[in-house]
Design an enzyme around this catalytic site. Sequence first.
Site, PDB file in Angstrom:
ATOM      1  N   GLU A  96       0.831  -1.200   0.000  1.00 56.10           N
ATOM      2  CA  GLU A  96       0.000   0.000   0.000  1.00 56.10           C
ATOM      3  C   GLU A  96       0.868   1.254   0.000  1.00 56.10           C
ATOM      4  O   GLU A  96       1.945   1.289   0.585  1.00 56.10           O
ATOM      5  CB  GLU A  96      -0.918  -0.030   1.219  1.00 56.10           C
ATOM      6  N   CYS A 116       6.062  -6.760   7.813  1.00 56.11           N
ATOM      7  CA  CYS A 116       7.123  -6.215   8.670  1.00 56.11           C
ATOM      8  C   CYS A 116       7.439  -7.251   9.735  1.00 56.11           C
ATOM      9  O   CYS A 116       6.525  -7.877  10.274  1.00 56.11           O
ATOM     10  CB  CYS A 116       6.643  -4.916   9.327  1.00 56.11           C
ATOM     11  N   CYS A 120       5.317  -4.730  16.302  1.00 50.78           N
ATOM     12  CA  CYS A 120       4.833  -3.723  17.259  1.00 50.78           C
ATOM     13  C   CYS A 120       3.349  -4.027  17.494  1.00 50.78           C
ATOM     14  O   CYS A 120       2.586  -4.197  16.539  1.00 50.78           O
ATOM     15  CB  CYS A 120       5.015  -2.312  16.691  1.00 50.78           C
ATOM     16  N   CYS A 123       0.267  -2.165  15.769  1.00 47.88           N
ATOM     17  CA  CYS A 123       0.349  -1.895  14.328  1.00 47.88           C
ATOM     18  C   CYS A 123      -0.189  -3.062  13.499  1.00 47.88           C
ATOM     19  O   CYS A 123       0.132  -4.225  13.762  1.00 47.88           O
ATOM     20  CB  CYS A 123       1.813  -1.640  13.965  1.00 47.88           C
TER      21      CYS A 123
END
Length: 359
Positions: A96, A116, A120, A123
Amino acid sequence: MGIEQTVDLKGLLPDELEDLAVSMGMASYRGRQIAAWIYGKGTTDIDEMTNLSKEVRNQLKEQSTILNLQPVKEVWTEDGKTVKYLFELPDRRRVETVLMWDGKRRTLCISSQVGCPLDCHFCATGKMGLVRNLTAGEMLDQLIWVRRFLLERDDDVTNVVMMGMGEPLLNYDPVVRAIRLMNLSYGPQIGIRRITLSTAGHVPGILRLSEEGLKIGLAISLNASNDVQRDQIMPINKKWPIAALLDAARIYQQNLGRRITFEYVLLHGFNDSREDANRLVELVKGIPCKINVIPWNPIDGEPFRRPPRPVIEQFVETIADACITATVRYSKGDDIAAGCGQLFQAPSLSTSQSGPTFC
Ligand code: SAH
């Protein structure tokens, strides 16, 4: 003789394109002409390179390709000021990219990885795990496509933030290469000071970047006012705790002479008290910086809450009272899941990943 390999031209630096031109028996300046077509004009068809002879173009066509990403979906906010593109990569994975209009600025938020690895907890991208790194060409092409769209409307991208999906410092070389190409004078010409890289706090990457000679802005996702708190939401903190991170920030600031931006995602009842704001002020004391407060954008299945407005305001005022610039980023595009940390692609093509990894 083996089978001739084709090379993708997009992502090659001008001197590499020169070398390639020479290796194909052309004059080296042809490399720069090709760079101007690909990076400046956004050309994807070698036949459009009319300052190259037909013979040269045919040779190029035989030996090279030009990446040409296309969005498979775009979603606009109701106010028409933010659009989220879903780009399909050559291996059909998707990333995106978010374009935001804000006054005279047109800021493009670019992804650096599919997914990723950092996990975290607040997120959405972290929920995907790492699928793969993007190539320099794939990062750059998000910009080239969007520029083409804007230029047709007498508009252009003014700012780039490496703040989309992924941790850019875990894809260091391609990210730096893409940034150099974004800045190219006969390419997209995004001013180096108008490019910002955002990191979750990869200390070796920050130190390396501080020696790179690129005056880009650095944003650091601090998100907590002490290590106990940060450990709970950002596993990377166990490897590089706040003190190490702030040391790296100081070095970056001193080497580059640029103010650091600290991002702070506000999670209600977790890190949004007046004491948190005071601790945050103490942490960054002495570092020329500004603080970007980001009220949490909801994602499914997480126990966090976005603070009510008075709490956000109190937090920001406490920082401002200590003479530190604080801004609130009411995320643009959170109604289309294009706000910070909401970028997520269903992991149908993803590889599985067990825990967070850092290097
Ligand atoms: N990996 C990089 C860049 C991607 S995240 C980094 O961590 O900085 C970009 C920013 O969005 C970071 O500041 C991150 O802390 C913030 N963010 C992540 N999830 C969020 C959410 N759900 N709401 C608000 N901000 C979020």
